[in-house]
Design a protein around this motif. Structure first.
Motif, PDB file in Angstrom:
ATOM      1  N   LEU A  64     -39.095  14.692  12.125  1.00  0.00           N
ATOM      2  CA  LEU A  64     -38.553  13.853  13.191  1.00  0.00           C
ATOM      3  C   LEU A  64     -38.021  14.705  14.338  1.00  0.00           C
ATOM      4  N   PRO A  65     -38.132  14.224  15.586  1.00  0.00           N
ATOM      5  CA  PRO A  65     -37.619  14.984  16.737  1.00  0.00           C
ATOM      6  C   PRO A  65     -36.101  15.051  16.733  1.00  0.00           C
ATOM      7  N   ALA A  66     -35.571  16.021  17.470  1.00  0.00           N
ATOM      8  CA  ALA A  66     -34.120  16.238  17.485  1.00  0.00           C
ATOM      9  C   ALA A  66     -33.369  15.036  18.050  1.00  0.00           C
ATOM     10  N   GLU A  67     -33.945  14.370  19.057  1.00  0.00           N
ATOM     11  CA  GLU A  67     -33.233  13.242  19.662  1.00  0.00           C
ATOM     12  C   GLU A  67     -33.075  12.077  18.678  1.00  0.00           C
ATOM     13  N   PHE A  68     -33.988  12.002  17.708  1.00  0.00           N
ATOM     14  CA  PHE A  68     -33.859  10.946  16.706  1.00  0.00           C
ATOM     15  C   PHE A  68     -32.537  11.066  15.962  1.00  0.00           C
ATOM     16  N   TRP A  69     -32.187  12.294  15.583  1.00  0.00           N
ATOM     17  CA  TRP A  69     -30.955  12.489  14.818  1.00  0.00           C
ATOM     18  C   TRP A  69     -29.731  12.166  15.662  1.00  0.00           C
ATOM     19  N   TYR A  70     -29.780  12.468  16.936  1.00  0.00           N
ATOM     20  CA  TYR A  70     -28.660  12.118  17.823  1.00  0.00           C
ATOM     21  C   TYR A  70     -28.512  10.600  17.917  1.00  0.00           C
ATOM     22  N   TYR A  71     -29.622   9.920  18.161  1.00  0.00           N
ATOM     23  CA  TYR A  71     -29.565   8.465  18.277  1.00  0.00           C
ATOM     24  C   TYR A  71     -29.083   7.827  16.973  1.00  0.00           C
ATOM     25  N   MET A  72     -29.577   8.303  15.834  1.00  0.00           N
ATOM     26  CA  MET A  72     -29.230   7.694  14.561  1.00  0.00           C
ATOM     27  C   MET A  72     -27.788   7.983  14.180  1.00  0.00           C
ATOM     28  N   THR A  75     -25.744   5.645  16.272  1.00  0.00           N
ATOM     29  CA  THR A  75     -25.963   4.294  15.740  1.00  0.00           C
ATOM     30  C   THR A  75     -25.204   4.069  14.445  1.00  0.00           C
ATOM     31  N   SER A  76     -25.249   5.053  13.559  1.00  0.00           N
ATOM     32  CA  SER A  76     -24.622   4.904  12.245  1.00  0.00           C
ATOM     33  C   SER A  76     -23.107   4.776  12.354  1.00  0.00           C
ATOM     34  N   ASP A 172     -24.535  -0.197  19.607  1.00  0.00           N
ATOM     35  CA  ASP A 172     -25.397   0.533  18.660  1.00  0.00           C
ATOM     36  C   ASP A 172     -26.837   0.039  18.709  1.00  0.00           C
ATOM     37  N   GLY A 173     -27.056  -1.218  19.146  1.00  0.00           N
ATOM     38  CA  GLY A 173     -28.415  -1.724  19.261  1.00  0.00           C
ATOM     39  C   GLY A 173     -29.254  -0.942  20.254  1.00  0.00           C
ATOM     40  N   VAL A 174     -28.621  -0.471  21.320  1.00  0.00           N
ATOM     41  CA  VAL A 174     -29.333   0.314  22.330  1.00  0.00           C
ATOM     42  C   VAL A 174     -29.808   1.643  21.744  1.00  0.00           C
ATOM     43  N   PHE A 175     -28.905   2.332  21.028  1.00  0.00           N
ATOM     44  CA  PHE A 175     -29.267   3.619  20.435  1.00  0.00           C
ATOM     45  C   PHE A 175     -30.279   3.440  19.303  1.00  0.00           C
ATOM     46  N   LEU A 176     -30.157   2.343  18.566  1.00  0.00           N
ATOM     47  CA  LEU A 176     -31.111   2.085  17.499  1.00  0.00           C
ATOM     48  C   LEU A 176     -32.516   1.890  18.071  1.00  0.00           C
ATOM     49  N   ALA A 188     -36.243   4.503  10.727  1.00  0.00           N
ATOM     50  CA  ALA A 188     -34.913   4.238  11.292  1.00  0.00           C
ATOM     51  C   ALA A 188     -34.056   3.443  10.327  1.00  0.00           C
ATOM     52  N   PHE A 189     -34.661   2.512   9.600  1.00  0.00           N
ATOM     53  CA  PHE A 189     -33.911   1.726   8.621  1.00  0.00           C
ATOM     54  C   PHE A 189     -33.354   2.610   7.509  1.00  0.00           C
ATOM     55  N   PHE A 190     -34.196   3.510   6.996  1.00  0.00           N
ATOM     56  CA  PHE A 190     -33.747   4.384   5.907  1.00  0.00           C
ATOM     57  C   PHE A 190     -32.562   5.241   6.337  1.00  0.00           C
ATOM     58  N   TYR A 191     -32.655   5.862   7.496  1.00  0.00           N
ATOM     59  CA  TYR A 191     -31.567   6.735   7.914  1.00  0.00           C
ATOM     60  C   TYR A 191     -30.355   5.948   8.413  1.00  0.00           C
TER      61      TYR A 191
END
Length: 297
Positions: A64-72, A75-76, A172-176, A188-191
């Motif tokens: 996964l790209p680095a920005e994914f972890w930031y967004y998640m 969101t979390s 959080d919906g925006v970041f998700l 995205a659901f798993f993380y």
């Protein structure tokens, strides 16, 4: 292919509209049986994480790209606070009242646009706000109350908690959505589950060191309700991800507001809450206001 995608997205929206208030029913039932809201949310995250690993083991090693972890991560954290506040609100108040309050999410989005994006609402936006205020008055007013709309309604603790949950979930919906765009709805659901579980475990470690064992025993004693909750939350979040991936956020949020009507009906069915006809009318008005703001403002 396009028709199939539209049908699949529409089915996901329909699932979400029904599953979300049903999850609220199970959450309220558990808190009525002395389950702590934070522990309920954490256990739900944990169970769903394990379930995901059992059925989708490849999710553990996905590149996964680095920005994914930031967004998640953002969101979390936001989803954790939003969900805990929501369950606390359900413990204190009526489902048939707190469900329709979610229509204020569109007002939060509009206000955010004013201050961050300099987006000034037009007449449609003002009309939507007016409908939501009128609808909330109908939902919240006591039968014996004969005065006009009062802002003191929002001093009630369950309403404060519900509005706080609403603000967190609106952001959080925006970041998700951003996380879904650089991955998939299932990834995205798993993380969302795994990172939410880690965040709530930290919170439990700081505040519930001595209470976690009795809380765990409580969930085991109410295992059928807890399993129903996990299924409802899982369906709610996964269908939300699918809907967000297949349609604009604004349209999805507008359609999600229809769950307010089910919240009122479930409040009557499961908790014998009163004045359901009045609350259905008010919820319908609030849903109309949210749709007006989201689609036309």
């Amino acid at each position: 292919m396009l028709a199939t995608l539209i049908t699949f997205t529409a089915f996901a929206v329909l699932l979400r509209i029904v599953a979300n208030p049903l999850a609220n029913v199970f959450q309220k039932q558990l808190t009525q049986r002395t389950a702590d809201p934070l522990f309920v949310i954490s256990a739900t995250y944990g169970f769903l994480s394990v379930t995901c690993l059992a059925f989708w083991p490849q999710l553990r090693l996905y590149d996964l790209p680095a920005e994914f972890w930031y967004y998640m991560l953002v969101t979390s954290v936001l989803a954790m606070f939003g969900n805990v506040f929501l369950v606390k609100a359900l413990h204190l108040g009526d489902l048939s009242v707190l469900g329709p309050i979610n229509a204020y999410k569109s007002v939060v989005g509009m206000l955010t646009g004013i201050f961050l994006l300099n987006e000034i609402p037009g007449w449609w936006g003002l009309a939507g706000i007016l409908l939501i205020i009128v609808g909330s008055y109908v939902v919240l007013a006591d039968k014996k109350q004969r005065s006009g709309f009062s802002w003191q309604i929002f001093q009630r603790p369950e309403i404060k908690l519900r509005l706080a949950a609403l603000v967190f979930s609106a952001i959080d919906g925006v970041f998700l959505k951003k996380a879904i765009l650089v991955s998939t709805p299932t990834i995205a659901f798993f993380y969302w589950c795994l990172l939410g579980f880690i965040c709530t475990l930290i919170w439990i470690g700081l505040t519930m060191r001595r209470q976690w064992r009795p809380q765990l025993n409580r969930l085991f004693s109410e295992k059928l309700i807890f399993l129903g909750l996990c299924l409802a939350v899982g369906v709610t979040q996964l269908s939300s991800n699918v809907a967000l991936a297949g349609m604009p956020v604004g349209y999805a949020l507008a359609l999600f507001q229809l769950s307010a009507l089910f919240s009122v009906l479930f409040g009557y069915q499961f908790f014998q809450e009163k004045d359901i006809a009045r609350k259905l009318i008010g919820a319908g008005i609030m849903v109309a206001g949210a749709v007006v703001i989201t689609l036309f403002a």
